[in-house]
Design a protein around this motif. Structure first.
Motif, PDB file in Angstrom:
ATOM      1  N   PRO A 527       0.926  -1.193  -0.017  1.00  0.00           N
ATOM      2  CA  PRO A 527       0.120  -0.015   0.105  1.00  0.00           C
ATOM      3  C   PRO A 527       0.922   1.025   0.224  1.00  0.00           C
ATOM      4  CG  PRO A 527      -0.096  -0.981   2.170  1.00  0.00           C
ATOM      5  CD  PRO A 527       0.706  -1.827   1.194  1.00  0.00           C
ATOM      6  N   PHE A 528       0.340   2.219  -0.855  1.00  0.00           N
ATOM      7  CA  PHE A 528       1.173   3.596  -0.943  1.00  0.00           C
ATOM      8  C   PHE A 528       2.411   3.766  -1.524  1.00  0.00           C
ATOM      9  CE2 PHE A 528      -1.400   3.651   3.166  1.00  0.00           C
ATOM     10  CZ  PHE A 528      -2.609   4.216   2.893  1.00  0.00           C
ATOM     11  N   TYR A 529       2.777   2.437  -2.186  1.00  0.00           N
ATOM     12  CA  TYR A 529       3.894   2.377  -3.074  1.00  0.00           C
ATOM     13  C   TYR A 529       3.490   2.740  -4.250  1.00  0.00           C
ATOM     14  CZ  TYR A 529       7.940   0.904  -5.580  1.00  0.00           C
ATOM     15  OH  TYR A 529       9.120   1.010  -6.353  1.00  0.00           O
ATOM     16  N   THR A 530       4.276   3.721  -5.001  1.00  0.00           N
ATOM     17  CA  THR A 530       4.008   4.269  -6.396  1.00  0.00           C
ATOM     18  C   THR A 530       5.115   4.662  -7.173  1.00  0.00           C
ATOM     19  OG1 THR A 530       2.292   5.671  -7.817  1.00  0.00           O
ATOM     20  CG2 THR A 530       3.084   6.414  -5.668  1.00  0.00           C
ATOM     21  N   THR A 531       5.044   4.478  -8.345  1.00  0.00           N
ATOM     22  CA  THR A 531       6.301   4.967  -9.046  1.00  0.00           C
ATOM     23  C   THR A 531       5.928   6.434  -9.880  1.00  0.00           C
ATOM     24  OG1 THR A 531       5.411   3.898 -11.137  1.00  0.00           O
ATOM     25  CG2 THR A 531       7.170   2.818  -9.859  1.00  0.00           C
ATOM     26  N   GLN A 532       4.688   6.908  -9.644  1.00  0.00           N
ATOM     27  CA  GLN A 532       4.253   8.194  -9.990  1.00  0.00           C
ATOM     28  C   GLN A 532       3.901   9.014  -9.012  1.00  0.00           C
ATOM     29  OE1 GLN A 532       4.336   8.919 -13.166  1.00  0.00           O
ATOM     30  NE2 GLN A 532       5.202   7.028 -14.219  1.00  0.00           N
ATOM     31  N   ALA A 533       4.586   9.046  -7.927  1.00  0.00           N
ATOM     32  CA  ALA A 533       4.020   9.942  -6.788  1.00  0.00           C
ATOM     33  C   ALA A 533       4.081  11.551  -7.186  1.00  0.00           C
ATOM     34  CB  ALA A 533       4.988   9.806  -5.565  1.00  0.00           C
ATOM     35  N   ASN A 534       4.832  11.805  -8.012  1.00  0.00           N
ATOM     36  CA  ASN A 534       4.866  13.390  -8.446  1.00  0.00           C
ATOM     37  C   ASN A 534       3.798  13.529  -9.285  1.00  0.00           C
ATOM     38  OD1 ASN A 534       7.168  13.661  -7.175  1.00  0.00           O
ATOM     39  ND2 ASN A 534       8.458  13.105  -8.650  1.00  0.00           N
ATOM     40  N   ASN A 535       3.032  12.636  -9.978  1.00  0.00           N
ATOM     41  CA  ASN A 535       1.988  12.748 -10.919  1.00  0.00           C
ATOM     42  C   ASN A 535       0.635  12.321 -10.230  1.00  0.00           C
ATOM     43  OD1 ASN A 535       3.836  13.518 -12.891  1.00  0.00           O
ATOM     44  ND2 ASN A 535       4.160  11.285 -13.445  1.00  0.00           N
ATOM     45  N   GLY A 536       0.337  12.360  -8.997  1.00  0.00           N
ATOM     46  CA  GLY A 536      -0.822  12.088  -8.334  1.00  0.00           C
ATOM     47  C   GLY A 536      -1.076  10.751  -8.231  1.00  0.00           C
ATOM     48  N   GLY A 537       0.011   9.726  -8.287  1.00  0.00           N
ATOM     49  CA  GLY A 537      -0.399   8.396  -7.749  1.00  0.00           C
ATOM     50  C   GLY A 537      -0.551   8.108  -6.347  1.00  0.00           C
ATOM     51  N   THR A 538      -1.562   7.339  -6.038  1.00  0.00           N
ATOM     52  CA  THR A 538      -1.629   7.157  -4.577  1.00  0.00           C
ATOM     53  C   THR A 538      -0.720   5.720  -4.067  1.00  0.00           C
ATOM     54  OG1 THR A 538      -3.753   5.826  -5.004  1.00  0.00           O
ATOM     55  CG2 THR A 538      -3.832   8.224  -4.859  1.00  0.00           C
ATOM     56  N   GLY A 539      -0.635   4.812  -5.025  1.00  0.00           N
ATOM     57  CA  GLY A 539      -0.214   3.613  -4.673  1.00  0.00           C
ATOM     58  C   GLY A 539      -1.109   2.614  -3.975  1.00  0.00           C
ATOM     59  N   LEU A 540      -2.345   2.765  -4.160  1.00  0.00           N
ATOM     60  CA  LEU A 540      -3.311   2.009  -3.702  1.00  0.00           C
ATOM     61  C   LEU A 540      -4.034   0.980  -4.782  1.00  0.00           C
ATOM     62  CD1 LEU A 540      -5.278   4.124  -1.330  1.00  0.00           C
ATOM     63  CD2 LEU A 540      -3.801   2.457  -0.720  1.00  0.00           C
ATOM     64  N   GLY A 541      -3.741   1.377  -6.085  1.00  0.00           N
ATOM     65  CA  GLY A 541      -4.386   0.682  -7.268  1.00  0.00           C
ATOM     66  C   GLY A 541      -4.242  -0.753  -6.997  1.00  0.00           C
ATOM     67  N   THR A 542      -2.970  -1.223  -7.087  1.00  0.00           N
ATOM     68  CA  THR A 542      -2.437  -2.816  -6.993  1.00  0.00           C
ATOM     69  C   THR A 542      -2.706  -3.447  -5.761  1.00  0.00           C
ATOM     70  OG1 THR A 542      -0.135  -2.320  -6.825  1.00  0.00           O
ATOM     71  CG2 THR A 542      -0.668  -2.418  -8.867  1.00  0.00           C
ATOM     72  N   HIS A 543      -2.659  -2.720  -4.684  1.00  0.00           N
ATOM     73  CA  HIS A 543      -3.049  -3.148  -3.213  1.00  0.00           C
ATOM     74  C   HIS A 543      -4.592  -3.495  -3.137  1.00  0.00           C
ATOM     75  CE1 HIS A 543      -2.771  -3.717   0.849  1.00  0.00           C
ATOM     76  NE2 HIS A 543      -3.755  -2.844   1.194  1.00  0.00           N
ATOM     77  N   ILE A 544      -5.330  -2.537  -3.776  1.00  0.00           N
ATOM     78  CA  ILE A 544      -6.716  -2.807  -3.932  1.00  0.00           C
ATOM     79  C   ILE A 544      -6.928  -3.998  -4.762  1.00  0.00           C
ATOM     80  CG2 ILE A 544      -8.932  -2.046  -4.810  1.00  0.00           C
ATOM     81  CD1 ILE A 544      -8.145   0.823  -3.950  1.00  0.00           C
ATOM     82  N   ILE A 545      -6.378  -4.046  -5.957  1.00  0.00           N
ATOM     83  CA  ILE A 545      -6.551  -5.364  -6.691  1.00  0.00           C
ATOM     84  C   ILE A 545      -6.143  -6.555  -6.096  1.00  0.00           C
ATOM     85  CG2 ILE A 545      -5.642  -6.533  -8.694  1.00  0.00           C
ATOM     86  CD1 ILE A 545      -5.202  -3.781  -9.964  1.00  0.00           C
ATOM     87  N   LYS A 546      -5.170  -6.528  -5.436  1.00  0.00           N
ATOM     88  CA  LYS A 546      -4.776  -7.887  -4.376  1.00  0.00           C
ATOM     89  C   LYS A 546      -5.905  -8.234  -3.384  1.00  0.00           C
ATOM     90  CE  LYS A 546      -1.022 -10.017  -1.707  1.00  0.00           C
ATOM     91  NZ  LYS A 546       0.375  -9.847  -1.173  1.00  0.00           N
ATOM     92  N   ASN A 547      -6.260  -7.014  -2.803  1.00  0.00           N
ATOM     93  CA  ASN A 547      -7.272  -7.302  -1.574  1.00  0.00           C
ATOM     94  C   ASN A 547      -8.523  -7.980  -2.061  1.00  0.00           C
ATOM     95  OD1 ASN A 547      -5.607  -6.641   0.354  1.00  0.00           O
ATOM     96  ND2 ASN A 547      -6.410  -4.493   0.569  1.00  0.00           N
ATOM     97  N   LEU A 548      -8.937  -7.340  -3.232  1.00  0.00           N
ATOM     98  CA  LEU A 548     -10.258  -7.909  -3.886  1.00  0.00           C
ATOM     99  C   LEU A 548      -9.987  -9.258  -4.459  1.00  0.00           C
ATOM    100  CD1 LEU A 548     -11.398  -4.761  -6.342  1.00  0.00           C
ATOM    101  CD2 LEU A 548     -12.491  -5.789  -4.077  1.00  0.00           C
ATOM    102  N   VAL A 549      -8.886  -9.745  -4.973  1.00  0.00           N
ATOM    103  CA  VAL A 549      -8.784 -11.025  -5.402  1.00  0.00           C
ATOM    104  C   VAL A 549      -8.636 -12.280  -4.258  1.00  0.00           C
ATOM    105  CG1 VAL A 549      -7.035 -12.564  -6.583  1.00  0.00           C
ATOM    106  CG2 VAL A 549      -7.708 -10.474  -7.622  1.00  0.00           C
ATOM    107  N   ILE A 550      -8.009 -11.505  -3.239  1.00  0.00           N
ATOM    108  CA  ILE A 550      -7.928 -12.900  -2.188  1.00  0.00           C
ATOM    109  C   ILE A 550      -8.826 -12.606  -1.182  1.00  0.00           C
ATOM    110  CG2 ILE A 550      -6.322 -13.411  -0.332  1.00  0.00           C
ATOM    111  CD1 ILE A 550      -3.957 -12.280  -2.072  1.00  0.00           C
ATOM    112  N   ASP A 551      -9.274 -11.387  -0.765  1.00  0.00           N
ATOM    113  CA  ASP A 551     -10.195 -11.413   0.410  1.00  0.00           C
ATOM    114  C   ASP A 551     -11.809 -11.638  -0.378  1.00  0.00           C
ATOM    115  OD1 ASP A 551      -8.131 -11.087   2.037  1.00  0.00           O
ATOM    116  OD2 ASP A 551      -8.371  -8.903   2.042  1.00  0.00           O
ATOM    117  N   THR A 552     -12.081 -10.988  -1.461  1.00  0.00           N
ATOM    118  CA  THR A 552     -13.342 -10.886  -1.779  1.00  0.00           C
ATOM    119  C   THR A 552     -13.601 -12.245  -2.687  1.00  0.00           C
ATOM    120  OG1 THR A 552     -13.433  -8.573  -1.768  1.00  0.00           O
ATOM    121  CG2 THR A 552     -15.010  -9.758  -3.025  1.00  0.00           C
TER     122      THR A 552
END
Length: 579
Positions: A527-552
């Protein structure tokens, strides 16, 4: 003193263990027969569901209440069925016959395909399943049916078997009691009684005459006891001889003992003096030990205070961790809603174009109708005027129809995807059609780029799953590719391959973007790790994907990449019908 019979006590313990074991096994057999019969009845109820589902669905859909009542009366006539309830889609009762099992409204709305229900207090069990009507390729739930049976039906079916099991256990127990009683009497009670009678005839003046004589030719524990007793008699005779000899030796020893006592008294006096000096040294050592104990007590108090401080700090840290976890959950939910809000804004902007064209066309159509009405009133109609009016009106209607249809498709796709993302309900979806709806809903964002999406999916794949989770996963993967994978690529390509392997859906997603290096790949789901921090990236996109795949979705996700060779995801999760 009352004598307790060993054989009777042993017999009672053996028979008690056997009785408990027999009672337990018989009880387990009865319980197994009960659940086996209940399983058969449940299977029969499921068979009845498949038999009556179509006719009841048609009757409820056509509002043919009498037909639904007739079908229910036919079912309640079956001895196995103790109650039936048919409701419409608003949970309003159409017909209700026999026993009734009271369910909460939440429980009535929480089934997927069918739901097993039971009540221990009422002795009822059964199935509640929906009536689903298919029309024009879409399914609609028109009502529910609840079939109930009872424990009386189960007991009626297994009554004879229960009597047989109990009778069999009683007969075997009675026979075993008789057999054990006879065996214990012959093998233990009578030989012990004979052995006791011989022991009572013991003569201390002539022990040799009191030896046992073998009672039988077998070698068992009783023969060992006889031999031990006879050996004791022999030792007793030898002991008497030794006792006489030792008496003489004792007299001689007494004289020597007097001399030894005198020497011992002298030695005790010497030892007493030495002991006094030793006690004095011990008192000095005891004082030193007391001083050390005081120091240890002070050290223990200091450590206890330190431990109390550490416990308090640990509690504060646990509270902080819980608050951080809650804040992280809120951030994840906010990221989900922000994604949906951005999608809503882009879809709204995209809808403005067909709506604006429709408004212009409607306005133009209104003007030519008004002009046509003026020509009619002034009696200036001509064939050319009528042809021109028809031609212009037809073009306006065609523009209105095409643009309104386009707006309706955008709204329908966005509505379905938005509802799925805010509702975690499991439903049946056609994977190929649903992917088209998802991609159609984010078309406004794709339209601003030259990137393309290719989907390879069998159009007949249908699964029960969480469609909202799938929509959010696909949308986040596509947006991540656009935002992070194609920074300097004009025509990026994203490919989605769908397949079913061993009752599990497999999604292979890849793009031909810039990819990531090994260090970035290891942290891609953090969570919160992003390569586009200077362009508005939050670093939550792939973390949400993993949570949805594993938990949901109860699935798994793997990611592969090499710098400059794009990014690949392999996602698998089960079809809810088989999980």
């Amino acid at each position: 003193m009352k004598i307790t019979s060993i054989s009777r006590k042993l017999l009672s313990k053996v028979l008690s263990v056997y009785f408990i074991l027999t009672f337990s096994v018989t009880g387990i057999q009865i319980i197994a027969e009960y659940f086996n019969t209940k399983s058969h009845i449940n299977s029969e109820l499921l068979t009845l569901q498949k038999t009556i589902s179509g006719s009841l669905t048609r009757a409820v859909w056509e509002l043919n209440t009498q037909q639904a009542i007739d079908i229910s009366e036919g079912l309640i006539a079956i001895p196995m069925i103790k109650g039936i309830t048919v409701t419409d889609e608003a949970n309003k009762v159409i017909t209700q016959l026999g026993e009734v099992l009271t369910l909460s409204s939440t429980a009535q709305e929480s089934y997927s395909e069918h739901q097993s229900i039971s009540s221990i207090s009422e002795g009822l069990f059964g199935h509640s399943f929906p009536l689903i009507f298919e029309f024009s390729g879409r399914t609609t739930t028109v009502g529910t049916v609840t079939l109930l049976s009872s424990n009386d039906v189960i007991f009626g079916r297994i009554e004879v078997g229960i009597y047989f099991l109990i009778g069999n256990a009683i007969v075997k127990t009675a026979f075993l009691i008789f057999l054990f009683s006879l065996a214990f009497t012959k093998l233990l009670t009578e030989p012990l009684q004979e052995l006791t009678d011989q022991m009572k005839q013991l003569d201390l003046h002539d022990p040799e005459a009191s030896k046992f004589h073998s009672m039988n030719n077998e070698r068992n524990e009783l023969n060992v006891l006889e031999d031990a007793y006879n050996n004791l008699i022999d030792e007793l005779v030898a002991f008497k001889d030794k006792l006489a000899l030792s008496q003489r030796e004792t007299n001689l020893a007494n004289d020597k003992l007097d001399e030894q006592n005198l020497l011992l008294e002298q030695e005790v006096a010497r030892k007493t003096s030495t002991l006094s000096r030793t006690l004095l040294r011990m008192e000095v050592q005891q004082k030193d030990m007391l001083a050390q104990q005081h120091q240890l007590k002070a050290e223990n108090n200091r450590r206890r205070k330190t431990e109390t401080t550490l416990i308090t700090t640990n509690k504060d840290l646990k509270i902080s961790i819980i608050e951080l976890s809650r804040a992280q959950d809120r951030l994840l939910e906010a990221e989900k809603m922000a994604s949906l809000g951005l999608l809503s804004a882009e879809v709204s902007h995209e809808i403005n174009t067909p709506i604006g064209i429709s408004i212009t066309s409607a306005s133009y159509l209104s003007d030519i109708i008004h002009k046509f009405q003026q020509d009619i009133n002034s009696q200036k109609l001509s064939k050319r005027t009528i042809d021109s009016f028809i031609d212009n009106a037809g073009q306006c209607v065609e523009l209105l129809s095409n643009n309104l249809q386009r707006a309706a498709e955008l709204i329908t796709s966005f509505k379905q995807v938005a509802v799925d993302q805010t509702n975690d309900k499991v439903r049946l979806i056609n994977v190929a059609k649903y992917l088209d709806e998802i991609i159609h809903s984010i078309h406004p964002k794709l339209k601003k780029t030259n990137h393309s999406i290719k989907v390879h999916c069998d159009p007949h794949i249908e699964i029960y799953t969480h469609p909202g989770a799938i929509a959010q996963i696909i949308i986040n993967l596509i947006i991540n590719s656009i935002s992070h994978g194609f920074p300097n690529i004009n025509r990026g390509e994203m490919t989605i391959d769908i397949a079913v392997e061993q009752q599990r859906l497999v999604i292979l997603y890849r793009d031909n973007g810039v990819g990531v290096n090994e260090q970035q790949l290891e942290r891609i789901f953090e969570p919160f790790y992003t390569t586009q921090a200077n362009n508005g990236g939050t670093g939550l996109g792939t973390h949400i994907i993993k949570n949805l795949v594993i938990d949901t979705l109860n699935g798994s996700i793997d990611v592969y990449s090499a710098e400059g060779k794009g990014l690949r995801y392999r996602i698998t999760f089960p079809d809810m019908r088989y999980s």
